[in-house]
Scaffold this active site. Structure first.
Site, short mmCIF file in Angstrom:
data_model
loop_
_atom_site.label_atom_id
_atom_site.label_comp_id
_atom_site.label_asym_id
_atom_site.label_seq_id
_atom_site.Cartn_x
_atom_site.Cartn_y
_atom_site.Cartn_z
N HIS A 1 111.76 59.25 11.83
CA HIS A 1 111.55 59.62 13.32
C HIS A 1 111.78 60.98 13.13
CE1 HIS A 1 111.51 58.07 17.68
NE2 HIS A 1 111.33 59.12 17.65
N ASN B 1 102.76 54.25 21.10
CA ASN B 1 103.69 54.68 22.13
C ASN B 1 103.02 55.34 23.22
OD1 ASN B 1 105.53 54.22 20.02
ND2 ASN B 1 106.08 56.19 19.51
N TYR C 1 103.07 57.29 27.04
CA TYR C 1 103.67 57.74 28.23
C TYR C 1 102.73 58.28 29.36
CZ TYR C 1 107.61 57.86 25.32
OH TYR C 1 108.64 57.24 24.64
#
Ligand code: FCB
Length: 472
Positions: free
Chosen positions: A120, A295, A297
């Site tokens: 990450h 992921n 958003y």
């Protein structure tokens, strides 16, 4: 409407090493590119660094107890490469591995399933000095590191993710320079993207070889949900171009065994892609994905650039650095999608989550999906009684979990959801100014205060049904 989730659905929360651990100089850990970057004046808001962060390295026991109190089924965390293999090559540092052994044992003792991410974004600085992701050797170094972690934790961790959001590593790290190592070079960004794909492939093979049977191997992508501003052919072409640079540059080699022809054509003025060597595509796809992490958003709205400069709300999306992360996309303008926004100024639009889940249901047939990150930053502050009320986040989570359930009803095989983030933390170039946590962190005292959203989420996890959100 009651929104219900199947038994066995994983209710999780996610974090990343550099964003929460602190203890930057303990136990043999060396600097990563994020230590160097955050300590470079002007790179991170307010000069914030991850030196201490949420001090999770010392407080992991309390943090796991908190996860258990919230009834989480699973915890997604990342391993800090420079803690485990300080120079980025050679043997592991036992002290680093021991930290993750203790963390994983603590999770298992509380019945929480670990979901481990190997990378990450915290590349050991020594590997950056040797060329970083634009250099091919970094992919081989990653596979070696993957084996070290698999040998140490393979007996107790079932779910493994190679990379988190390689788009950010490549295009924010080496393109716009908004992220570490802060380089602005379109060719370097494209080379980095390929070597990250190769790192996934070689890393997945190293994991498969070192792990016991029935371990699951995943990657976590951050697909852009790209929408054209108008139905015009020009805007559709802008969306196609950004879709190639955001999504198909990864899903092509990972799932279809090739880089998309339009991407290669669009970027021809920058490179002939000769850094892709014979056999690389086979290496990238050799180990089929057991799970695909997504992921999400907010959506991205684009149009063809107006000849008179960006229209109202349009822009070149330099991510604040003056250099676009999108190579060869000067012909594209970016637009703020309509609707309410979070503290990141990201538009709240849960339909994007449904769309992305349905898209990858088609593109990766038979591969179960996980939402490996989703959440929102708001300007949370404790009230007079010390409680932290975050109704906006509750509504965000309710909306997105409802969209996830819609995708499932439409045929997506989604096995779990990881809220970003368990704790308030170091939000990269925004430092500590953006709070994504379901749990509030007072950085002075390091006290943790579960926000209203954490209680709401715990109730959802306990019942498998979404409680009503507070009215807007
Ligand atoms: C993602 C990152 C994560 C966090 C969230 C807000 O891009 O993977 O570390 O910063 O955004």
């Amino acid at each position: 409407m009651t929104v219900t989730f199947p038994p066995g659905f994983l209710w999780g929360a996610a974090t990343a090493a550099y964003q929460i651990e602190g203890a930057a100089r303990e136990g043999g850990r060396t600097p990563s590119i994020w230590d160097t970057f955050s300590h470079t004046p002007g790179k991170v808001l307010a000069g914030d660094t991850g030196d201490v962060a949420a001090d999770h390295f010392h407080r992991y026991r309390d943090d796991v107890a908190l996860m258990a109190e919230l009834g989480l089924d699973s915890y997604r965390f990342s391993v800090s490469w420079p803690r485990v293999q300080p120079t980025g090559r050679g043997p592991a540092d036992r002290r680093g591995l021991d930290f993750y052994r203790r963390l994983v044992d603590e999770l298992l003792a509380h019945g929480i399933k670990p979901m481990l991410t190997l990378y990450h974004w915290d590349l050991p600085q020594e590997l950056e000095d040797a060329g970083g992701w634009p250099a091919r050797d970094t992919a081989h170094r990653f596979a070696e590191y993957a084996k070290l972690v698999a040998d140490a934790l393979g007996d107790r961790v079932e779910m493994w993710t190679t990379l988190n959001e390689p788009w950010c590593s490549a295009f924010l790290g080496y393109g716009s320079g908004q992220h570490a190592p802060g380089i602005q070079d379109d060719l370097a960004a494209l080379r980095a993207a390929h070597h990250l794909n190769l790192a996934h492939g070689l890393g997945a093979q190293a994991l498969r070889a070192a792990l016991p049977p029935r371990r699951q191997i995943a990657i976590a992508l951050n697909p852009a949900v790209v929408r054209p501003l108008t139905p015009s052919p020009e805007d559709a072409d802008a969306a196609r171009r950004i879709d190639a640079l955001a999504n198909r540059v990864f899903s092509g080699p990972l799932l279809q065994g090739a880089y998309p022809a339009d991407l290669v054509e669009d970027t021809a003025a920058i490179t002939d892609w000769s850094f892709v060597r014979d056999g690389d595509l086979a290496e990238i796809g050799r180990v089929p994905l057991d799970l695909l992490g997504l992921n999400y958003y907010a959506p991205t709205v684009v149009s063809a650039a107006s000849p008179d400069g960006p229209r109202a709300g349009g822009g070149k999306d330099g991510h604040g650095t003056g250099h676009s992360p999108w190579p060869a996309a000067g012909s594209v303008d970016f637009h703020q999608p309509p609707g309410e926004t979070t503290a990141m100024e990201w538009t709240v639009d849960a339909t994007g989550l449904r769309d992305v889940l349905l898209r990858y249901t088609e593109e990766a047939p038979g591969v179960p999906l996980l939402v490996t990150e989703n959440g929102a930053a708001y300007d949370d502050k404790p009230g007079p009684n010390g409680e932290v009320h975050d109704p906006d986040r509750v509504r965000y989570l309710h909306g997105h979990l409802t969209a996830l359930a819609e995708a499932v009803a439409a045929g997506a095989d989604v096995r779990g959801y990881y809220l970003w983030s368990l704790l308030d933390n170091f939000e990269w170039s925004f430092g500590y100014s953006k709070r994504f946590g379901a749990v509030y962190v007072d950085y002075e005292s390091q006290a943790r205060v579960p926000k209203t959203s954490a209680r709401w989420y715990a109730e959802a996890a306990r019942t498998g049904t979404l409680p009503e959100p507070p009215p807007a």
